[in-house]
Design a protein around this motif. Structure first.
Motif, PDB file in Angstrom:
ATOM      1  N   TYR A  11       8.646   1.000   2.666  1.00  0.00           N
ATOM      2  CA  TYR A  11       7.526   1.952   2.582  1.00  0.00           C
ATOM      3  C   TYR A  11       7.667   3.066   3.618  1.00  0.00           C
ATOM      4  CZ  TYR A  11       5.279  -1.725  -0.178  1.00  0.00           C
ATOM      5  OH  TYR A  11       4.987  -2.667  -1.121  1.00  0.00           O
ATOM      6  N   ASP A  53       2.550   4.291   9.776  1.00  0.00           N
ATOM      7  CA  ASP A  53       1.299   4.578   9.053  1.00  0.00           C
ATOM      8  C   ASP A  53       1.475   4.330   7.556  1.00  0.00           C
ATOM      9  OD1 ASP A  53      -1.427   5.646   8.875  1.00  0.00           O
ATOM     10  OD2 ASP A  53      -0.497   7.364   7.904  1.00  0.00           O
ATOM     11  N   SER A  54       2.591   4.833   6.990  1.00  0.00           N
ATOM     12  CA  SER A  54       2.852   4.612   5.554  1.00  0.00           C
ATOM     13  C   SER A  54       3.010   3.136   5.262  1.00  0.00           C
ATOM     14  CB  SER A  54       4.127   5.349   5.122  1.00  0.00           C
ATOM     15  OG  SER A  54       3.935   6.734   5.181  1.00  0.00           O
ATOM     16  N   ARG A  97      -0.330   1.234   5.355  1.00  0.00           N
ATOM     17  CA  ARG A  97      -1.186   1.525   4.201  1.00  0.00           C
ATOM     18  C   ARG A  97      -0.811   0.657   3.006  1.00  0.00           C
ATOM     19  NH1 ARG A  97      -4.485   6.128   3.350  1.00  0.00           N
ATOM     20  NH2 ARG A  97      -4.399   5.543   1.175  1.00  0.00           N
ATOM     21  N   SER A  98       0.503   0.398   2.841  1.00  0.00           N
ATOM     22  CA  SER A  98       0.960  -0.277   1.628  1.00  0.00           C
ATOM     23  C   SER A  98       1.176  -1.771   1.808  1.00  0.00           C
ATOM     24  CB  SER A  98       2.259   0.377   1.120  1.00  0.00           C
ATOM     25  OG  SER A  98       1.996   1.694   0.671  1.00  0.00           O
TER      26      SER A  98
END
Lengths: 256, 256
Positions: free
Chosen positions: B157, B184-185, B188-189
């Protein structure tokens, strides 16, 4: 590798698949992975495939020939004879399951992982659009508005943009654009996913025709989308303040 | 799950690790995964761990006690006694290998996958910074300027932003900012990756001290970075033209 994406939105159904297959990096080829299984006044069924190509091709063969009849005289079971999309998903699951078992038995192999999964979407006339993820053993789940997309294959690189942007309420053009951004991220990070990208869009409004399109290796819109996205990401990243705790570290110019 | 990132740049070494561990979603905890193994005038060695915690903890125990001597009287082998970073990577690999074998033998389990991997970075005084990815069987690779980062754990991710932005020539503050965007990405996932995030920065300039920092659950800078990034991505996406072939489809307002 493969990347397939399905989005089930208020405005319609979007299905996308790349076309790259590889058995090792020295055996890269191109196969269509998005298939229109039925397209008539009564129904429209689209499938995208990931995983072992011999399994998915055999599964399609089963579907074309019809799966064995359940009771004598009932006739072989085909997609066109199903009562609704849920039954279609079940039939596709059965076809994948049978294909896998047949190949395992025929080859006598237990060490290879003959798995294939599919996204199956579409509609029976007058009924709502549906989208399913069919797993390699034949069971399946249905896409729901809270998370209006399903992915198979190389799913992770392209998922952050979907987690951020994919919404049930989004317009179809925005959904296609967002899906192409998801493909762009995936193709940057995994050479096993590549253009052409096949696309099918089925508007919720039954009065509108299905749109199908192939985004070729050279496609002016996709090239521009990819270029603009890369440029803008670099600018946005530049615009975010530097970490204040890094001020002066290693000669950094950071300022809180 | 875990996400660890190491970046080896002209300006220095950046290592980051989240702290979330989980054995099922009903057993989520927080463990430090970034460890300063040595920090003296002679050397600085930092390790980040992913995978089975019992393996990595036992491996650290081996390293602390010293691995068995190779010839009688040579003494047990510890990081501090190694000749260079390459030897350190080899010793850590051996420790992971021994830990895994010991646990497999002690438990008699073959069905569980007792694997752990590590990023090991650092420097011997007067020598260049190095960064290694140690695999679960003990072999390892070294990070190189052409692709100046290594990841372990939940790597996908957060990789697109690194593929786009990570460059050997980038400044340390920019590298830390980019690394935080990658986290951060990922967060989120995947709920299995979460704050606090531990960070260690070792400037290439030996005159500068190592910086260590923990980005806590509540961190004003990270919150702002996450918010700005999300907002800007949405705006950028909006600014990219709609696919011209979607004009009019499903009521879309697309225009070429």
């Amino acid at each position: 590798m493969t990347y397939c994406l399905g989005m089930l939105l208020e405005a319609g159904l979007v299905m996308m698949a790349d076309t790259r297959t590889n058995a090792g990096v020295d055996n890269i080829s191109s196969y269509k992975k998005l298939h229109i299984l039925e397209s008539s006044e009564a129904m429209c069924v689209i499938a995208c495939t990931a995983g072992n190509l011999s399994v998915s091709q055999l599964a399609f063969n089963y579907l074309a020939e019809g799966l064995p009849e359940i009771e004598e005289g009932a006739g072989r079971r085909r997609i066109a004879g199903m009562a609704n999309m849920h039954r279609v998903a079940g039939l596709v699951g059965e076809a994948i399951h049978c294909a896998r078992e047949e190949i395992k038995e025929a080859t006598g192999e237990n060490q290879y992982d003959f798995t294939a999964s599919m996204l199956v979407g579409g509609r029976f006339a007058g009924r709502p659009l549906r989208l399913f993820h069919i797993y390699s053993v034949g069971n399946f789940i249905s896409c729901q508005p809270d998370r209006p997309f399903l992915q198979i294959g190389e799913t992770k690189y392209g998922r952050p943009i979907l987690d951020r942007a994919a919404r049930w309420e989004m317009a179809l053009d925005d959904a296609v654009k967002t899906g192409l951004l998801s493909f762009d991220s995936t193709m940057r990070s995994n050479l096993g996913v590549g253009r052409p990208i096949d696309l099918a869009v089925l508007p919720a409004d039954e009065g509108q025709p299905m749109l199908t399109r192939r985004i070729e290796e050279e496609d002016a819109y996709f090239d521009e989308l990819s270029r603009l996205w890369a440029k803008a990401l670099a600018e946005v990243r530049k615009g975010i303040p530097m970490p204040p705790f890094m001020a002066g570290v290693g000669g950094a110019q950071a300022a809180g």
